[in-house]
Design an enzyme around this catalytic site. Structure first.
Site, mmCIF file in Angstrom:
data_model
loop_
_atom_site.group_PDB
_atom_site.id
_atom_site.type_symbol
_atom_site.label_atom_id
_atom_site.label_comp_id
_atom_site.label_asym_id
_atom_site.label_seq_id
_atom_site.Cartn_x
_atom_site.Cartn_y
_atom_site.Cartn_z
ATOM 1 N N CYS A 86 0.811 -1.223 0.000
ATOM 2 C CA CYS A 86 0.000 0.000 0.000
ATOM 3 C C CYS A 86 0.843 1.271 0.000
ATOM 4 C CB CYS A 86 -0.929 0.017 1.214
ATOM 5 S SG CYS A 86 -2.011 -1.414 1.339
ATOM 6 N N HIS A 349 -9.181 2.679 -2.570
ATOM 7 C CA HIS A 349 -7.776 2.416 -2.270
ATOM 8 C C HIS A 349 -7.132 1.649 -3.428
ATOM 9 C CE1 HIS A 349 -4.103 1.426 -0.386
ATOM 10 N NE2 HIS A 349 -4.491 0.455 0.418
ATOM 11 N N CYS A 379 -0.338 2.519 6.508
ATOM 12 C CA CYS A 379 0.224 1.208 6.797
ATOM 13 C C CYS A 379 0.366 0.446 5.485
ATOM 14 C CB CYS A 379 -0.657 0.445 7.775
ATOM 15 S SG CYS A 379 -2.339 0.103 7.184
#
Length: 394
Positions: A86, A349, A379
């Protein structure tokens, strides 16, 4: 040391993977669109570009940055692929900034591209002597799996473990997620994303071309009451509180920023959006993955010589709503300054593009507000974290 500055930033609209407008648009096509646009917006001389660094995740190899360079006619520009799950595109921005600060390079493009809709499925051969059996699909695990930290179930490893560790209730998470959608919809209606988005023409299922310029994941009908009615993702776990509503979306998009040294920008008369003051990565045990965002915030603030009250705007990715809730509690953040236009729960996302999307949104909004300091943090799989600190002059 040269100071890395941002002279251009752009992103595509965010699509819903497998069912949205970008379902037939590959990562290569997204990269091919975004790279020429960030060059155009920044006013860079393409001949001066030293490198392109693009994050990509869950593709099993490749180098979409070099693909985009060649497709844009930049045969002289190499390309580097980064994968920090991510936090990949935040790492790309940090790596580019480090190259500039070292004096080795002066002009780089950095960001990330994600097309879950078109990404190839990988195959894994069962490691049995004499067996040639392949299983499909397979995603490379981010860490060695344990019962309390499944490698491919982030609802447990990130969302639930963070909520349990920090005493965050479902009501807390649903309230955050509902507000995220409300903020995203309000931002769309007010035209807040118009300047940062590159409108696309993409292929529809019937082969026709359609215009795509507005993020399609936010839901106008989202309320706390609607979210409260959604089933939890693991009803077999007592008290489990993670739902599709307080989790991030599954999305496709690309985003990139153009970075140069401050002296190069001055010499060329380029508009400077902001300077990159610090960048950091960090790691915690995989079961505490969501807390990776908190660990890296502490680290990057220390590197920048700041405390949380010095920050004017925060982008803390909503991989799950429990993550920004936990960050706000730990650092005493004013929630009105965190994800002011929504984030993962609402905008979506697009894994490796999210960090650069956050930075892009942040520099445009800080400019509208007359400048200030912004922090983008998130994170990442396996217990990692990534963050950058940006300062926009008034």
């Amino acid at each position: 040391m040269p100071q890395p500055v941002i002279v251009g930033a752009v992103r595509t609209p965010i699509g819903r993977s497998f069912k949205g407008t970008l379902v037939n648009t590959s990562a290569e096509e997204l990269a091919t669109a975004i790279i020429p646009e960030v060059i155009r917006r920044s006013g860079l001389d393409a001949a001066d570009i030293d490198d392109i660094i693009l994050a990509e995740a869950n593709y099993g190899g490749g180098d979409v940055a070099r693909y985009a360079a060649v497709a844009a006619g930049l045969d002289h520009v190499p390309g580097q692929a980064v994968n920090r799950h991510c936090a990949g595109s935040l790492t790309a921005i940090g790596n580019a900034s480090a190259q500039i600060s070292s004096g080795m390079e002066r002009v780089l493009l950095a960001g990330g591209v994600q097309s879950l809709s078109t990404g190839p499925l990988m195959k894994w051969r069962v490691p049995t002597p004499g067996s040639l059996e392949f299983r499909e699909p397979w995603i490379p695990p981010s860490h060695p799996e344990t019962p309390d930290a499944p490698a491919l179930d982030m609802a447990i490893t990130v969302g639930w473990n963070t909520a349990q560790s920090e005493g965050i209730t479902r009501e807390d998470m649903d309230a955050w997620a509902a507000r995220s959608h409300q903020r995203a919809v309000a931002a769309i209606d007010a035209g807040k994303f118009v300047d940062e988005i590159l409108p696309l023409k993409v292929a529809a299922a019937d082969g026709s071309l359609v215009d795509f310029s507005v993020d399609e994941h936010p839901r106008r009908d989202t309320t706390v009451e609607r979210l409260a009615g959604l089933p939890v993702l693991h009803p077999e776990i007592p008290g489990f509180s993670i739902t599709a509503g307080n989790s991030s979306g599954i999305n496709d998009a690309a985003s990139a920023v153009a970075l140069t040294s401050d002296d190069y920008a001055q010499d060329k008369g380029l508009k400077v959006f902001g300077s990159v003051k610090a960048w950091a990565t960090s790691a915690v045990p995989p079961r505490d993955c969501g807390l990776g965002a908190l660990a890296v915030i502490e680290k990057v603030l220390g590197r920048a010589g700041l405390v949380s009250s010095d920050v004017d705007l925060w982008e803390i990715n909503e991989a799950f709503a429990s993550v920004p809730v936990a960050a706000c509690r730990k650092f005493g953040l004013d929630e009105d300054l965190v994800n002011v236009f929504g984030s993962g729960c609402s905008l979506g996302h697009p894994i490796s593009a999210s960090g650069a999307r956050m930075v892009t949104t942040m520099v445009y909004e800080l400019s509208r507000r007359g400048g200030g300091i912004g922090v983008a943090a998130m994170c990442a799989g396996g217990g990692q974290g990534g963050a950058v600190v940006i300062e926009v002059q008034g």
